[in-house]
Design a protein around this motif. Structure first.
Motif, mmCIF file in Angstrom:
data_model
loop_
_atom_site.group_PDB
_atom_site.id
_atom_site.type_symbol
_atom_site.label_atom_id
_atom_site.label_comp_id
_atom_site.label_asym_id
_atom_site.label_seq_id
_atom_site.Cartn_x
_atom_site.Cartn_y
_atom_site.Cartn_z
ATOM 1 N N ARG A 160 0.802 -1.124 -0.034
ATOM 2 C CA ARG A 160 0.143 -0.016 -0.136
ATOM 3 C C ARG A 160 0.858 1.245 0.034
ATOM 4 O O ARG A 160 1.852 1.076 0.334
ATOM 5 C CB ARG A 160 -0.952 -0.027 1.245
ATOM 6 N N GLU A 161 0.340 2.325 -0.348
ATOM 7 C CA GLU A 161 1.011 3.571 -0.398
ATOM 8 C C GLU A 161 1.805 4.052 0.786
ATOM 9 O O GLU A 161 3.057 4.411 0.911
ATOM 10 C CB GLU A 161 -0.121 4.772 -0.793
ATOM 11 N N GLU A 162 1.147 3.769 2.024
ATOM 12 C CA GLU A 162 1.805 3.975 3.003
ATOM 13 C C GLU A 162 2.960 3.196 3.333
ATOM 14 O O GLU A 162 3.703 3.567 4.422
ATOM 15 C CB GLU A 162 0.815 4.099 4.274
ATOM 16 N N GLU A 163 3.002 2.070 2.924
ATOM 17 C CA GLU A 163 4.154 1.108 3.126
ATOM 18 C C GLU A 163 5.586 1.157 2.428
ATOM 19 O O GLU A 163 6.359 0.759 2.490
ATOM 20 C CB GLU A 163 3.463 -0.495 2.636
ATOM 21 N N ARG A 164 5.291 1.869 1.183
ATOM 22 C CA ARG A 164 6.284 2.136 0.319
ATOM 23 C C ARG A 164 7.065 3.201 0.746
ATOM 24 O O ARG A 164 6.699 4.399 1.089
ATOM 25 C CB ARG A 164 5.827 2.516 -1.420
ATOM 26 N N ALA A 165 8.375 3.320 0.536
ATOM 27 C CA ALA A 165 9.301 4.343 0.695
ATOM 28 C C ALA A 165 9.461 5.336 -0.443
ATOM 29 O O ALA A 165 8.781 4.956 -1.628
ATOM 30 C CB ALA A 165 10.746 3.844 0.932
#
Length: 512
Positions: free
Chosen positions: A313-318
């Motif tokens: 998910r977006e919040e998990e990607r650097a």
């Protein structure tokens, strides 16, 4: 500021320079003179780059030379730090340590550091001849670059008679381009014969182009040189066609043998000596074809899902930023495996080696936690692949490139490319944007495909020959490290529905 350039040097960056260069370095207000990426995480400042040029460690020297191109002559532009840096480099040319030979990422074969620094100064002089509309930077930066030419000429001229052929050619190339300065016009008759006799017959196609362009600008007849170049290209093209003809028989064998006997062109892959019409500003979209909306990354798998095709998910990607031909996120081209490991804070999961005779050469390293693959040439980073499912969200002008619909990313990039001939396609149909140093590959995520961006140096643009076989197989990407066999959302998932075939229209031809 993290200095990935000289992490192992015991002294300050200027300590390796001769006293004159140290004084020039210390007397310059570098904090007021940025390069293309000044202030970005992990990018060395100009004094650090200059200080590493004469470092004891060959890897540091090679990285410094690469950074001179990437940070100070980025995409045919000069920056506030460029002209002062050129003056410092020109003062290093007579240092005995510049006689050390190595392989440099922008040239074929081995040559001395002195020859490669002269090549950089030739590129600087080439760009300084351009106009503002050709993309060289601001008027102030261009004026500073042009003002440096007489001083550079005085420091380079002595090397035009060097015994080392590669040093001599590079010095003549730089001198010929510096003579575009009207204040140096009186010196043209002194160097014109050597430009014709040495540069015009060089194995380096960039040097030959400089000879033809400069001699023509000086009013000399270059018809014979132009004809010779056309014949040279025609012969190579014809031999190339015969060499690829599987039914060529004896002619094919002769063509292959002839090509193998020809000296290797040592020009830089992107060859800065392009004509003015090749140096163009970004092409605006046609009035009836408005630029598309920026791509949108896939939303990611639902919370709690841990299957083999899980999409982060977006919040998990650097969040990483891509700068063409410089690097992406904390990674910068020219890094060693050790430097990358330190920058990511993670040990590589896979690092296979290819064997060339007695030498072992690192091909690539996978960093499972970060979701990237680092690919190497001669032990230095030349390509970064971001995993479509788990990799960092790499952005260009704030637009996402990782984990998006491939057609949307390609369409958006086509409308912002800077040259009409920039777009090419690999044998697998992947779009490759030469002006950006970017390729967009597709990677499977269960029933959909998402973008797997590849950030490249110039000599990696030919994907078919540059990428290892393991990278071509990544479309059937395995799950992230440790995911296969993990508990999924449903311990006993229901049977899937019976698959439905795609429908075909009446014009489809089917074979049984």
């Amino acid at each position: 500021m993290i200095n990935e350039m000289t992490p192992d040097l015991p002294d300050g960056p200027a300590d390796s320079l001769p006293p004159g260069a140290q004084a020039e370095l210390a007397g310059t207000a570098w904090e007021e003179l940025p390069h293309v990426c000044t202030g970005q995480h992990g990018v060395p400042d100009t004094p650090d780059v200059l200080g590493a040029v004469l470092a004891v460690d060959p890897a540091h020297r090679a990285r410094a030379v690469g950074d001179l191109y990437r940070l100070l002559l980025h995409q045919d532009q000069v920056f506030p730090a460029t002209a002062p840096a050129a003056l410092v480099l020109a003062g290093l040319l007579d240092d005995p340590r510049t006689l050390a030979e190595d392989r440099w990422e922008r040239r074929a074969g081995r040559r001395s550091l002195r020859a490669e620094l002269l090549n950089w100064l030739a590129s600087f002089a080439d760009i300084a001849r351009l106009d503002i509309e050709d993309g060289v930077g601001t008027a102030q930066n261009l004026a500073a670059a042009r003002a440096a030419r007489p001083v550079l000429y005085d420091r380079i001229a002595d090397f035009c008679d060097a015994d080392d052929r590669l040093v001599k050619e590079a010095a003549l190339a730089a001198t010929a381009l510096l003579l575009a300065d009207p204040a140096l016009a009186s010196s043209v008759p002194r160097y014109a014969p050597a430009v014709r006799e040495v540069l015009a017959v060089s194995t380096d196609s960039y040097y030959r182009w400089i000879a033809r362009e400069r001699l023509a600008a000086w009013g000399e007849d270059v018809a014979g040189l132009v004809t010779a170049e056309k014949e040279r290209r025609a012969a190579r093209d014809r031999a190339g066609e015969l060499a690829e003809d599987p039914f060529g028989g004896q002619e094919q064998e002769q063509a292959i043998r002839w090509l193998e006997e020809q000296p290797k062109d040592t020009a830089a892959p992107e060859r800065l000596g392009r004509r003015h019409e090749d140096r163009t500003v970004p092409i605006p979209a046609a009035p009836h074809e408005p630029a598309p909306e920026p791509p949108v990354a896939a939303a990611g798998s639902e919370a709690g899902y841990r299957g083999p095709w899980r999409i982060a998910r977006e919040e998990e990607r650097a969040e990483w930023t891509f700068t063409s031909y410089v690097g992406v996120g904390p990674l910068h081209f020219g890094m060693t495996l050790e430097q990358i490991t330190r920058a990511l804070g993670e040990e590589p999961a896979v690092s296979p080696y290819s064997h060339h005779g007695e030498d072992q050469q690192l091909k690539y390293a996978d960093f499972a936690k970060s979701g990237i693959r680092a690919l190497f040439h001669d032990g230095r980073l030349g390509c970064v692949a971001a995993d479509a499912l788990t990799g960092p969200q790499a952005r260009l002008d704030a637009a996402p490139l990782t984990g998006c619909a491939p057609s949307h990313v390609e369409d958006w990039l086509v409308h912002r490319t800077t040259r009409p001939d920039s777009l090419a396609y690999s044998v697998a149909g992947d779009p490759v944007f030469a002006d950006l140093g970017l390729a967009i590959r597709s990677q499977r995520a269960d029933d959909i495909v998402l973008t797997r961006p590849l950030f490249l140096l110039h000599d990696w643009l030919d994907l078919w020959h540059a990428l290892p076989s393991e990278e071509w197989n990544c479309s059937e990407s395995p799950a992230p490290h440790g995911a296969r066999g993990a508990v999924t959302k449903n311990a006993h998932p229901p049977l899937p529905p019976i698959p439905v075939a795609y429908t075909w229209d009446i014009w489809d031809i089917r074979y049984t």
